[in-house]
Write an enzyme that holds these catalytic residues in place. Structure first.
Site, PDB file in Angstrom:
ATOM      1  N   THR A  26       1.274  -0.792  -0.242  1.00 38.99           N
ATOM      2  CA  THR A  26       0.237   0.014   0.443  1.00 38.99           C
ATOM      3  C   THR A  26       0.925   1.455  -0.118  1.00 38.99           C
ATOM      4  OG1 THR A  26      -1.289  -1.047   1.432  1.00 38.99           O
ATOM      5  CG2 THR A  26      -1.566   0.969   1.259  1.00 38.99           C
ATOM      6  N   ASN A  70      -5.783 -10.621  -7.407  1.00 37.68           N
ATOM      7  CA  ASN A  70      -6.507 -10.799  -5.602  1.00 37.68           C
ATOM      8  C   ASN A  70      -7.848 -11.752  -5.543  1.00 37.68           C
ATOM      9  OD1 ASN A  70      -6.700  -8.141  -5.496  1.00 37.68           O
ATOM     10  ND2 ASN A  70      -7.609  -8.317  -4.298  1.00 37.68           N
ATOM     11  N   GLN A 128       0.690 -10.440  -5.710  1.00 37.08           N
ATOM     12  CA  GLN A 128      -0.583 -11.684  -6.148  1.00 37.08           C
ATOM     13  C   GLN A 128       0.561 -12.454  -7.196  1.00 37.08           C
ATOM     14  OE1 GLN A 128      -2.282 -12.623  -3.653  1.00 37.08           O
ATOM     15  NE2 GLN A 128      -3.239 -10.741  -3.010  1.00 37.08           N
ATOM     16  N   HIS A 139       4.357 -10.049   3.068  1.00 36.05           N
ATOM     17  CA  HIS A 139       2.976 -11.323   3.963  1.00 36.05           C
ATOM     18  C   HIS A 139       2.979 -11.962   2.861  1.00 36.05           C
ATOM     19  CE1 HIS A 139      -0.461  -9.035   3.935  1.00 36.05           C
ATOM     20  NE2 HIS A 139       0.120  -7.902   3.543  1.00 36.05           N
ATOM     21  N   THR A 168      14.002   4.387  10.192  1.00 37.69           N
ATOM     22  CA  THR A 168      14.855   3.331   9.844  1.00 37.69           C
ATOM     23  C   THR A 168      14.133   2.091   9.283  1.00 37.69           C
ATOM     24  OG1 THR A 168      15.750   4.541  11.752  1.00 37.69           O
ATOM     25  CG2 THR A 168      15.697   2.028  11.367  1.00 37.69           C
ATOM     26  N   CYS A 188     -11.555  -6.471   3.910  1.00 39.59           N
ATOM     27  CA  CYS A 188     -12.031  -5.324   3.753  1.00 39.59           C
ATOM     28  C   CYS A 188     -11.263  -5.067   5.201  1.00 39.59           C
ATOM     29  CB  CYS A 188     -12.856  -4.803   3.452  1.00 39.59           C
ATOM     30  SG  CYS A 188     -13.699  -4.144   2.902  1.00 39.59           S
TER      31      CYS A 188
END
Ligand code: PLP
Length: 389
Positions: free
Chosen positions: A74, A157, A185, A207, A244, A332
């Protein structure tokens, strides 16, 4: 009371943490240094970050010098989707963003473009970006406002449908535009190379690959053409993204990126066979099941289906009660199930919605059988009206 057994079939929402990624992240938590410090502790942390950069570059078929780490896909999308670019030291204006109607909200929201400078590219009923429409839109682009930027994802996705990214990029470049590809994806599931896709920028997320949540990357084709920074501060990531670095998450991302390439063909073939069996048996139980995008190129792990008489919210809850974690389209943040913008864009009855099963490396035949047993019960209740909305 013992907890009922759970079956996780929602890998497109997030993949279970890969053991190698976990081990790498845990070990990195004990590294005391800041990667920007010049002492030995700092250099050790820097070495880890640069190792991660190389691993992610290999995954993306890109140059390590062109990888900018972010807090996720994102943020990478918000970094690159901006009207303000630089070509070396010179400012470069991007006049309009053209974004496919099936993009993830991270891109569909338009990043830093004003709402009225974002145009949607339609998709065909088959769920594929409409290249003729893209051509028409770019032919009508007003060059006086700046260059066009186009965002088309590698694979959707929700449906898993693979998009004709290379062809889209050819059109974009003929119109002197920039091509952004959300490869979240597709990474680890499709061969990936920024040059082969002819993309200017790729977006990746840790992830979805089995790495920790909260890490991602913007991968650029070169070094000269870059977006204005989104996060300002100490000038990390060559000034493209201050702050960082999340060393532990990047260590995990690195291990996950490497694992994604290990045994790539065998893993995807095994998952494809499981998914195909799952779909064939769903059709035996419920011949009226509609599997979206079945006839075109799709990710091997994804099945997005609609069952007449079963609303996606109802179905998702029914499967959850059966111990099956699947999804009604995309996850969502609010946890509520909205109408699928992907089905709407494909011209399908979005009110009915769809259910997405997404498999992965550790999905077993038993998982598929447990899903199918639940599917039979949910589909059966639907016929006698219990699960029907
Ligand atoms: N793009 C696609 C296609 C996704 O599926 C997702 C995650 O749902 C994202 C972008 C956002 O990724 P992240 O969670 O890293 O911000």
């Amino acid at each position: 009371m013992s907890r009922p057994e759970r079956t996780y079939l929602d890998w497109n929402a997030t993949a279970p943490l890969n053991p190698a990624a976990r081990a790498a992240a845990v070990a990195a938590f004990d590294l005391v240094g800041n990667p920007s410090s010049v002492h030995g502790e700092g250099r050790a942390a820097r070495a880890l970050v640069e190792g991660a950069r190389r691993a992610v570059a290999v995954l993306a078929g890109a140059d390590a010098a062109h990888v900018v780490f972010t807090s996720g896909a994102t943020e990478a999308a918000n970094l690159v989707l901006t009207p303000v670019f630089r070509m070396g030291k010179a400012p470069l204006a991007i006049g309009r963003l053209y974004v496919s109607a099936i993009e993830h909200p991270a891109l569909r929201e338009g990043g830093r473009f004003p709402r009225d400078a974002v145009t949607e590219i339609p998709v065909t009923p088959a769920g594929v970006v409409d290249l003729a429409a893209l051509e028409r839109l770019l032919a009508a682009h007003d060059a006086a406002t700046g260059l066009p930027m186009v965002a088309v994802m590698l694979a959707n996705n929700e449906t898993g449908i693979v998009q004709p990214v290379r062809e889209a990029a050819g059109i974009v470049h003929r119109h002197r535009g920039l091509m952004v590809v959300d490869a979240v994806q597709g990474a680890g599931r499709l061969p990936l190379s920024i040059a082969a896709l002819d993309a200017d920028f790729l977006i990746l997320s840790s992830h979805k690959l089995g790495g920790p949540k909260g890490a991602g990357a913007l991968v650029a084709r070169g070094e000269v053409l870059m977006p204005a920074p989104l996060v300002h501060g100490g000038g990390q990531e060559k000034g493209h993204r201050s702050g960082t670095e999340n060393v532990a998450a990047l260590a995990g991302f690195s291990a996950a990126a490497q694992a994604a390439l290990d045994g790539f063909d065998a893993r995807n073939a095994r998952v494809a066979a499981l998914r195909d069996r799952l779909e064939a048996q769903m059709r035996e139980v419920a011949p009226d099941v509609i599997v979206h995008g079945r006839d075109g190129p799709r990710l091997a792990n994804t099945s997005f289906f609609s069952l007449p008489g079963l609303k996606s919210e109802t179905g998702q809850i029914a499967f959850d009660l059966e111990g099956i974690a699947l999804s009604a389209g995309s996850a969502c943040s609010s946890g509520k199930v909205g109408a699928s913008h992907v089905l709407t864009a494909m011209g399908f009855d979005a009110a009915l919605g769809g259910l997405r099963v997404s498999l992965g490396e550790t999905t077993s035949e038993e998982d598929v059988q447990r899903f199918l047993a639940a599917f039979e019960r949910v589909a059966g209740r639907r016929r006698i009206g219990e699960a029907a909305a």
